[in-house]
Write a protein that holds these residues in place. Sequence first.
Motif, short mmCIF file in Angstrom:
data_model
loop_
_atom_site.label_atom_id
_atom_site.label_comp_id
_atom_site.label_asym_id
_atom_site.label_seq_id
_atom_site.Cartn_x
_atom_site.Cartn_y
_atom_site.Cartn_z
N HIS A 60 0.67 -1.10 -0.05
CA HIS A 60 0.00 -0.05 -0.01
C HIS A 60 0.92 1.19 0.03
N LYS A 61 0.40 2.40 -0.66
CA LYS A 61 1.39 3.71 -0.69
C LYS A 61 1.36 4.12 0.75
N ALA A 62 0.38 3.91 1.63
CA ALA A 62 0.36 4.57 2.84
C ALA A 62 1.22 3.83 3.73
N CYS A 63 1.44 2.21 3.40
CA CYS A 63 2.23 1.72 4.32
C CYS A 63 3.79 2.06 3.90
N ALA A 64 3.95 1.95 2.55
CA ALA A 64 5.16 2.38 2.24
C ALA A 64 5.72 3.77 2.73
N GLU A 65 4.83 4.80 2.70
CA GLU A 65 5.27 6.09 3.42
C GLU A 65 5.35 5.91 4.92
N GLY A 66 4.71 4.88 5.59
CA GLY A 66 4.84 4.69 6.83
C GLY A 66 6.36 3.99 7.44
N TRP A 67 6.65 3.17 6.22
CA TRP A 67 7.92 2.54 6.42
C TRP A 67 9.03 3.29 6.33
N ILE A 68 8.96 4.40 5.22
CA ILE A 68 10.08 5.38 5.22
C ILE A 68 10.09 6.24 6.33
N SER A 69 8.95 6.72 7.01
CA SER A 69 9.10 7.62 8.09
C SER A 69 9.71 6.58 9.49
N ALA A 70 9.29 5.34 9.41
CA ALA A 70 10.09 4.49 10.60
C ALA A 70 11.42 4.04 10.16
N GLY A 78 16.58 3.16 -1.41
CA GLY A 78 15.61 3.32 -2.23
C GLY A 78 14.64 2.03 -2.39
N ARG A 79 14.32 1.54 -1.19
CA ARG A 79 13.02 0.51 -1.39
C ARG A 79 11.90 0.96 -1.86
N PHE A 80 11.40 2.02 -1.58
CA PHE A 80 10.25 2.81 -2.12
C PHE A 80 10.66 4.30 -2.45
N ALA A 81 10.23 4.45 -3.58
CA ALA A 81 10.52 5.90 -4.19
C ALA A 81 9.43 6.54 -5.04
N SER A 82 9.46 7.87 -5.12
CA SER A 82 8.28 8.58 -5.97
C SER A 82 8.63 8.10 -7.40
N ASP A 83 7.82 8.59 -8.34
CA ASP A 83 7.93 8.22 -9.95
C ASP A 83 8.93 9.62 -10.29
N LEU A 84 9.64 9.32 -11.41
CA LEU A 84 10.31 10.19 -12.05
C LEU A 84 9.37 11.49 -12.40
#
Length: 99
Positions: A60-70, A78-84
Amino acid sequence: MTRPGRTKKEKPPFEPGLIPAPGELLVWRDGQHFDRWQDLPCELCDKPTPMRSHSGEPVHKACAEGWISANPVEARLGRFASDLTPKPKSKDKGQGDHA
């Protein structure tokens, strides 16, 4: 059907853009982030999701954002990144995605 001596190549994962700072949102606008045929368990919460990371990982996008914060240090890998950021189609500056 492929010719002899040739193999069918798998579609490579698409190229990621910038990694957002902890607390910022991922920009996932590319349609490759969405699998309209199959929901798979999210790698982080195990609930079904049609969303995919740039590497094809179901998340989930929200899970990825939470993982980045944690995990801000591991997030830099670079496990999760935004689009170019796409190049602007018109010469009008300042329009962006907004009307």
